[in-house]
Scaffold this motif. Sequence first.
Motif, PDB file in Angstrom:
ATOM      1  N   THR A  18     -32.796 -27.394 -42.045  1.00 31.54           N
ATOM      2  CA  THR A  18     -33.536 -26.927 -40.863  1.00 31.54           C
ATOM      3  C   THR A  18     -32.626 -26.167 -39.893  1.00 31.54           C
ATOM      4  N   ILE A  19     -31.373 -26.544 -39.808  1.00 36.72           N
ATOM      5  CA  ILE A  19     -30.433 -25.785 -38.968  1.00 36.72           C
ATOM      6  C   ILE A  19     -30.354 -24.352 -39.485  1.00 36.72           C
ATOM      7  N   LYS A  20     -30.263 -24.199 -40.796  1.00 34.81           N
ATOM      8  CA  LYS A  20     -30.202 -22.864 -41.395  1.00 34.81           C
ATOM      9  C   LYS A  20     -31.490 -22.090 -41.126  1.00 34.81           C
ATOM     10  N   LYS A  21     -32.642 -22.738 -41.297  1.00 36.23           N
ATOM     11  CA  LYS A  21     -33.932 -22.072 -41.083  1.00 36.23           C
ATOM     12  C   LYS A  21     -34.092 -21.616 -39.634  1.00 36.23           C
ATOM     13  N   VAL A  22     -33.759 -22.488 -38.691  1.00 37.43           N
ATOM     14  CA  VAL A  22     -33.864 -22.114 -37.278  1.00 37.43           C
ATOM     15  C   VAL A  22     -32.885 -20.989 -36.958  1.00 37.43           C
ATOM     16  N   GLY A  23     -31.687 -21.044 -37.564  1.00 33.33           N
ATOM     17  CA  GLY A  23     -30.694 -19.996 -37.370  1.00 33.33           C
ATOM     18  C   GLY A  23     -31.111 -18.655 -37.947  1.00 33.33           C
ATOM     19  N   GLU A  24     -32.062 -18.646 -38.865  1.00 37.27           N
ATOM     20  CA  GLU A  24     -32.611 -17.394 -39.393  1.00 37.27           C
ATOM     21  C   GLU A  24     -33.617 -16.775 -38.422  1.00 37.27           C
ATOM     22  N   ILE A  25     -34.152 -17.591 -37.535  1.00 45.12           N
ATOM     23  CA  ILE A  25     -35.131 -17.105 -36.551  1.00 45.12           C
ATOM     24  C   ILE A  25     -34.445 -16.656 -35.268  1.00 45.12           C
ATOM     25  N   PHE A  26     -33.535 -17.485 -34.768  1.00 46.74           N
ATOM     26  CA  PHE A  26     -32.845 -17.210 -33.503  1.00 46.74           C
ATOM     27  C   PHE A  26     -31.351 -17.100 -33.731  1.00 46.74           C
ATOM     28  N   PRO A  27     -30.676 -16.278 -32.941  1.00 49.41           N
ATOM     29  CA  PRO A  27     -29.219 -16.393 -32.928  1.00 49.41           C
ATOM     30  C   PRO A  27     -28.877 -17.807 -32.477  1.00 49.41           C
ATOM     31  N   MET A  28     -27.958 -18.456 -33.171  1.00 51.95           N
ATOM     32  CA  MET A  28     -27.585 -19.828 -32.838  1.00 51.95           C
ATOM     33  C   MET A  28     -26.096 -19.876 -32.524  1.00 51.95           C
ATOM     34  N   GLU A  29     -25.784 -20.542 -31.438  1.00 48.81           N
ATOM     35  CA  GLU A  29     -24.397 -20.752 -31.018  1.00 48.81           C
ATOM     36  C   GLU A  29     -24.185 -22.239 -30.812  1.00 48.81           C
ATOM     37  N   ASP A  30     -22.934 -22.671 -30.967  1.00 52.46           N
ATOM     38  CA  ASP A  30     -22.659 -24.075 -30.684  1.00 52.46           C
ATOM     39  C   ASP A  30     -22.351 -24.243 -29.197  1.00 52.46           C
ATOM     40  N   LEU A  31     -22.467 -25.461 -28.739  1.00 56.09           N
ATOM     41  CA  LEU A  31     -22.345 -25.768 -27.313  1.00 56.09           C
ATOM     42  C   LEU A  31     -20.874 -26.005 -26.968  1.00 56.09           C
ATOM     43  N   THR A  32     -20.111 -24.915 -27.078  1.00 56.12           N
ATOM     44  CA  THR A  32     -18.705 -24.898 -26.689  1.00 56.12           C
ATOM     45  C   THR A  32     -18.562 -23.798 -25.644  1.00 56.12           C
ATOM     46  N   LEU A  33     -17.402 -23.692 -25.025  1.00 51.46           N
ATOM     47  CA  LEU A  33     -17.197 -22.602 -24.062  1.00 51.46           C
ATOM     48  C   LEU A  33     -17.402 -21.247 -24.730  1.00 51.46           C
TER      49      LEU A  33
END
Length: 161
Positions: A134-149
Amino acid sequence: DLILLIDNGGTSMLPHVDLTRLLFSKVRGRLHRSTTYFFHNTIYGTLWRDPRRLDPVPISEVLLRQRTVRVLILGDAAMAPEELLHPRGAIAWDADDQEASITWLQRLRDRFPHTVWLNPIPKPEWTRTHGVFTIKKVGEIFPMEDLTLGGLKRAVERLNG
């Protein structure tokens, strides 16, 4: 204007509660024209105005906002695949909503081109943690970034882009 959508339910988000609260307070303190809604695991036809998810708002109302609104989604995107892919998933409480979550996510993306998904799970773990699919699928819809600086910086650049 900014819409902040926060996943505040489920045990997978528990380790990230303090960081989520910090981000929430910073956004509220700096952006006076922001609206926050809450969801559990993924987005269906209803969002909530309160973290206890007692004050519902139809997502169709949110989709009426101007296209120029920026949307920041905060959640780990880790869930059972059926929550994302099947109509009403495994947890949708709105019996009138017969859409799969992935359909609602695509509608959000299509309406608001400046949307970023912030994931509190460190990026190197996205391919080996619960919810890989599901992380991969959601990342195909939206740009995804991790919660780091660095992830926050890239997210802001995308929202401004």
